[in-house]
Design a protein around this motif. Structure first.
Motif, PDB file in Angstrom:
ATOM      1  N   ASP A 103       0.828  -1.216   0.000  1.00  0.00           N
ATOM      2  CA  ASP A 103       0.000   0.000   0.000  1.00  0.00           C
ATOM      3  C   ASP A 103       0.861   1.264   0.000  1.00  0.00           C
ATOM      4  O   ASP A 103       0.510   2.260  -0.642  1.00  0.00           O
ATOM      5  N   LYS A 104       1.984   1.231   0.707  1.00  0.00           N
ATOM      6  CA  LYS A 104       2.771   2.443   0.916  1.00  0.00           C
ATOM      7  C   LYS A 104       3.967   2.591  -0.030  1.00  0.00           C
ATOM      8  O   LYS A 104       4.570   3.661  -0.093  1.00  0.00           O
ATOM      9  N   PHE A 105       4.310   1.539  -0.738  1.00  0.00           N
ATOM     10  CA  PHE A 105       5.505   1.578  -1.586  1.00  0.00           C
ATOM     11  C   PHE A 105       5.295   2.479  -2.808  1.00  0.00           C
ATOM     12  O   PHE A 105       4.266   2.435  -3.474  1.00  0.00           O
ATOM     13  N   ASP A 106       6.305   3.308  -3.094  1.00  0.00           N
ATOM     14  CA  ASP A 106       6.289   4.190  -4.265  1.00  0.00           C
ATOM     15  C   ASP A 106       7.221   3.604  -5.321  1.00  0.00           C
ATOM     16  O   ASP A 106       8.436   3.765  -5.243  1.00  0.00           O
ATOM     17  N   TYR A 107       6.651   2.921  -6.304  1.00  0.00           N
ATOM     18  CA  TYR A 107       7.469   2.222  -7.288  1.00  0.00           C
ATOM     19  C   TYR A 107       8.226   3.178  -8.219  1.00  0.00           C
ATOM     20  O   TYR A 107       9.177   2.781  -8.891  1.00  0.00           O
ATOM     21  N   THR A 108       7.828   4.436  -8.245  1.00  0.00           N
ATOM     22  CA  THR A 108       8.458   5.394  -9.160  1.00  0.00           C
ATOM     23  C   THR A 108       9.818   5.887  -8.666  1.00  0.00           C
ATOM     24  O   THR A 108      10.541   6.547  -9.404  1.00  0.00           O
ATOM     25  N   ARG A 109      10.186   5.572  -7.432  1.00  0.00           N
ATOM     26  CA  ARG A 109      11.423   6.103  -6.861  1.00  0.00           C
ATOM     27  C   ARG A 109      12.634   5.221  -7.159  1.00  0.00           C
ATOM     28  O   ARG A 109      13.750   5.561  -6.795  1.00  0.00           O
ATOM     29  N   LEU A 145      13.447   2.305  -5.959  1.00  0.00           N
ATOM     30  CA  LEU A 145      13.942   1.509  -4.837  1.00  0.00           C
ATOM     31  C   LEU A 145      13.558   0.043  -5.015  1.00  0.00           C
ATOM     32  O   LEU A 145      12.653  -0.295  -5.768  1.00  0.00           O
ATOM     33  N   GLN A 146      14.244  -0.824  -4.299  1.00  0.00           N
ATOM     34  CA  GLN A 146      13.945  -2.249  -4.384  1.00  0.00           C
ATOM     35  C   GLN A 146      12.853  -2.602  -3.372  1.00  0.00           C
ATOM     36  O   GLN A 146      13.017  -2.401  -2.173  1.00  0.00           O
ATOM     37  N   GLU A 179      11.763  -5.495  -2.283  1.00  0.00           N
ATOM     38  CA  GLU A 179      12.042  -6.580  -1.349  1.00  0.00           C
ATOM     39  C   GLU A 179      12.672  -6.079  -0.055  1.00  0.00           C
ATOM     40  O   GLU A 179      12.335  -6.542   1.033  1.00  0.00           O
ATOM     41  N   THR A 180      13.599  -5.134  -0.179  1.00  0.00           N
ATOM     42  CA  THR A 180      14.251  -4.584   1.013  1.00  0.00           C
ATOM     43  C   THR A 180      13.256  -3.822   1.871  1.00  0.00           C
ATOM     44  O   THR A 180      13.190  -4.004   3.093  1.00  0.00           O
ATOM     45  N   TYR A 181      12.482  -2.965   1.232  1.00  0.00           N
ATOM     46  CA  TYR A 181      11.470  -2.174   1.939  1.00  0.00           C
ATOM     47  C   TYR A 181      10.443  -3.082   2.613  1.00  0.00           C
ATOM     48  O   TYR A 181      10.114  -2.915   3.793  1.00  0.00           O
ATOM     49  N   ALA A 182       9.956  -4.069   1.868  1.00  0.00           N
ATOM     50  CA  ALA A 182       8.920  -4.958   2.398  1.00  0.00           C
ATOM     51  C   ALA A 182       9.442  -5.807   3.548  1.00  0.00           C
ATOM     52  O   ALA A 182       8.724  -6.062   4.520  1.00  0.00           O
ATOM     53  N   SER A 183      10.702  -6.256   3.458  1.00  0.00           N
ATOM     54  CA  SER A 183      11.262  -7.086   4.530  1.00  0.00           C
ATOM     55  C   SER A 183      11.264  -6.339   5.856  1.00  0.00           C
ATOM     56  O   SER A 183      10.960  -6.913   6.910  1.00  0.00           O
ATOM     57  N   GLU A 211      13.244   8.698  24.504  1.00  0.00           N
ATOM     58  CA  GLU A 211      13.253   9.535  23.327  1.00  0.00           C
ATOM     59  C   GLU A 211      12.285   9.014  22.274  1.00  0.00           C
ATOM     60  O   GLU A 211      11.916   7.842  22.259  1.00  0.00           O
ATOM     61  N   ALA A 212      11.876   9.904  21.379  1.00  0.00           N
ATOM     62  CA  ALA A 212      10.889   9.564  20.366  1.00  0.00           C
ATOM     63  C   ALA A 212      11.511   9.049  19.078  1.00  0.00           C
ATOM     64  O   ALA A 212      10.840   8.397  18.281  1.00  0.00           O
ATOM     65  N   GLU A 213      12.796   9.317  18.832  1.00  0.00           N
ATOM     66  CA  GLU A 213      13.437   8.920  17.584  1.00  0.00           C
ATOM     67  C   GLU A 213      13.513   7.404  17.489  1.00  0.00           C
ATOM     68  O   GLU A 213      13.955   6.721  18.412  1.00  0.00           O
ATOM     69  N   THR A 214      13.052   6.849  16.374  1.00  0.00           N
ATOM     70  CA  THR A 214      13.006   5.405  16.185  1.00  0.00           C
ATOM     71  C   THR A 214      14.019   4.956  15.154  1.00  0.00           C
ATOM     72  O   THR A 214      14.594   5.750  14.411  1.00  0.00           O
ATOM     73  N   ARG A 215      14.231   3.626  15.088  1.00  0.00           N
ATOM     74  CA  ARG A 215      15.129   3.088  14.076  1.00  0.00           C
ATOM     75  C   ARG A 215      14.600   3.378  12.679  1.00  0.00           C
ATOM     76  O   ARG A 215      15.356   3.600  11.749  1.00  0.00           O
ATOM     77  N   LEU A 216      13.278   3.348  12.525  1.00  0.00           N
ATOM     78  CA  LEU A 216      12.683   3.619  11.223  1.00  0.00           C
ATOM     79  C   LEU A 216      13.044   5.017  10.746  1.00  0.00           C
ATOM     80  O   LEU A 216      13.280   5.240   9.558  1.00  0.00           O
ATOM     81  N   SER A 217      13.121   5.971  11.674  1.00  0.00           N
ATOM     82  CA  SER A 217      13.426   7.350  11.286  1.00  0.00           C
ATOM     83  C   SER A 217      14.859   7.498  10.797  1.00  0.00           C
ATOM     84  O   SER A 217      15.206   8.506  10.175  1.00  0.00           O
ATOM     85  N   LEU A 218      15.691   6.470  11.061  1.00  0.00           N
ATOM     86  CA  LEU A 218      17.091   6.551  10.654  1.00  0.00           C
ATOM     87  C   LEU A 218      17.359   5.869   9.326  1.00  0.00           C
ATOM     88  O   LEU A 218      18.467   5.926   8.806  1.00  0.00           O
ATOM     89  N   LEU A 219      16.329   5.195   8.759  1.00  0.00           N
ATOM     90  CA  LEU A 219      16.499   4.596   7.454  1.00  0.00           C
ATOM     91  C   LEU A 219      16.627   5.690   6.411  1.00  0.00           C
ATOM     92  O   LEU A 219      15.844   6.633   6.389  1.00  0.00           O
ATOM     93  N   VAL A 220      17.611   5.566   5.545  1.00  0.00           N
ATOM     94  CA  VAL A 220      17.914   6.632   4.601  1.00  0.00           C
ATOM     95  C   VAL A 220      17.577   6.198   3.182  1.00  0.00           C
ATOM     96  O   VAL A 220      17.914   5.094   2.767  1.00  0.00           O
ATOM     97  N   ASP A 221      16.905   7.063   2.451  1.00  0.00           N
ATOM     98  CA  ASP A 221      16.665   6.857   1.032  1.00  0.00           C
ATOM     99  C   ASP A 221      17.926   7.279   0.293  1.00  0.00           C
ATOM    100  O   ASP A 221      18.213   8.466   0.164  1.00  0.00           O
ATOM    101  N   GLU A 222      18.687   6.299  -0.204  1.00  0.00           N
ATOM    102  CA  GLU A 222      19.963   6.614  -0.809  1.00  0.00           C
ATOM    103  C   GLU A 222      19.812   7.375  -2.122  1.00  0.00           C
ATOM    104  O   GLU A 222      20.797   7.906  -2.652  1.00  0.00           O
ATOM    105  N   THR A 223      18.608   7.396  -2.718  1.00  0.00           N
ATOM    106  CA  THR A 223      18.410   8.124  -3.961  1.00  0.00           C
ATOM    107  C   THR A 223      18.132   9.594  -3.703  1.00  0.00           C
ATOM    108  O   THR A 223      18.163  10.399  -4.631  1.00  0.00           O
ATOM    109  N   ALA A 224      17.834   9.938  -2.454  1.00  0.00           N
ATOM    110  CA  ALA A 224      17.563  11.336  -2.119  1.00  0.00           C
ATOM    111  C   ALA A 224      18.871  12.069  -1.837  1.00  0.00           C
ATOM    112  O   ALA A 224      19.844  11.477  -1.373  1.00  0.00           O
ATOM    113  N   LYS A 225      18.902  13.351  -2.114  1.00  0.00           N
ATOM    114  CA  LYS A 225      20.095  14.156  -1.877  1.00  0.00           C
ATOM    115  C   LYS A 225      20.099  14.635  -0.434  1.00  0.00           C
ATOM    116  O   LYS A 225      19.274  15.444  -0.029  1.00  0.00           O
ATOM    117  N   ASN A 226      21.022  14.081   0.335  1.00  0.00           N
ATOM    118  CA  ASN A 226      21.112  14.420   1.751  1.00  0.00           C
ATOM    119  C   ASN A 226      22.564  14.763   2.079  1.00  0.00           C
ATOM    120  O   ASN A 226      23.427  13.881   2.095  1.00  0.00           O
TER     121      ASN A 226
END
Length: 261
Positions: free
Chosen positions: A71-77, A79-80, A82-86, A168-183
């Motif tokens: 439901d949440k995956f954006d195929y246009t970006r 990304l793989q 399988e990694t996201y879903a796992s 603290e409120a910061e989660t592991r999920l918040s630390l996942l990085v989209d490597e295609t984004a410019k950061n």
């Protein structure tokens, strides 16, 4: 079982039908295509869990995670999936188990005490501490310490939605990085992360490093690792638990250095 590999574009027509046209048939087909991911992740997480935890329950939680991922995956970006879903499947399974209160509070308290002990003693001595030193710090016998480690073996899994620190409120999920984004901070944080992980892994004993490598990189089961290392599965489970506790303690100590920006 081996993880089923898909090309990122192998199901592009289905993704377009689902995301752009809202085709429920396409969504159903995607679920069927990626259902082996649920089995793979569930089987990995089942290792070391109590026997009263049903594989069917794990699969049910995992399927919900898979559906959420689709439901949440954006195929246009690019990304793989399988990694996201796992990650989503793993998080859904662990969250489902925790909602069922599958680990007693006393066991979690033991895990926290040992994790803190590893953190403080290894920071003090700047080396890997022994079981005897941990036992002395906790004021328990070495036999009791080994039993504590056995008791908390089932807590060696964690959800990406868990906070890094309890207050603290910061989660592991918040630390996942989209490597295609410019950061601009990504490369800097990546260097610190690799350095911190290397230091943490260096503090593991040789056997603990071997177990971590075989389990997470070679994807062997505990029984397979036991055969390779000529040890019992329970001993392998204990080594795995100690390694995770050491790593958590070390990474917690370096958190300010890693995520200060």
């Amino acid at each position: 079982m081996k993880e089923v590999k898909h090309s990122p574009l192998s199901n592009l027509p289905l993704w377009k039908q689902w995301k752009e046209e809202g085709s429920t048939e396409a969504k159903k087909s995607l679920i069927e295509q990626y259902i082996p991911l649920v089995d793979f992740v569930s089987n990995r997480l089942a290792i070391g869990l109590p026997k009263n935890i049903s594989r069917d329950d794990l699969s049910s939680y995992g399927i919900m995670g898979l559906i959420d991922a689709i439901d949440k995956f954006d195929y246009t970006r690019g990304l793989q999936f399988e990694t996201y879903a796992s990650w989503r499947i793993r998080g859904a399974v662990i969250d489902g188990l925790r909602q069922g209160d599958w680990v007693p509070r006393s066991v979690r308290e033991k895990a926290k005490k040992i994790e803190d002990a590893y953190q403080k003693l290894e920071q003090k001595y700047l080396r890997s501490v022994t079981d005897a030193e941990i036992s002395e710090y906790l004021q328990v016998s070495e036999g009791d310490f080994q039993q504590m480690v056995n008791d908390i073996a089932i807590t060696s899994v964690c959800s990406i939605d868990d906070p890094i620190k309890e207050e603290e409120a910061e989660t592991r999920l918040s630390l996942l990085v989209d490597e295609t984004a410019k950061n601009p901070d990504y490369k800097v944080n990546e260097v610190y992360l690799k350095d911190t992980l290397a230091k943490a892994i260096d503090k593991l004993t040789e056997k603990e490093r071997t177990v971590v490598s075989l389990f997470y990189f070679e994807e062997l089961s505990l029984s397979e690792i036991a055969e390779v290392m000529s040890l019992s599965p329970s001993r392998i489970s204990q080594l795995h638990s100690k390694a995770i506790l050491r790593l958590r303690g070390s990474l917690g100590r370096f958190k300010g250095q890693l995520f200060q920006n």
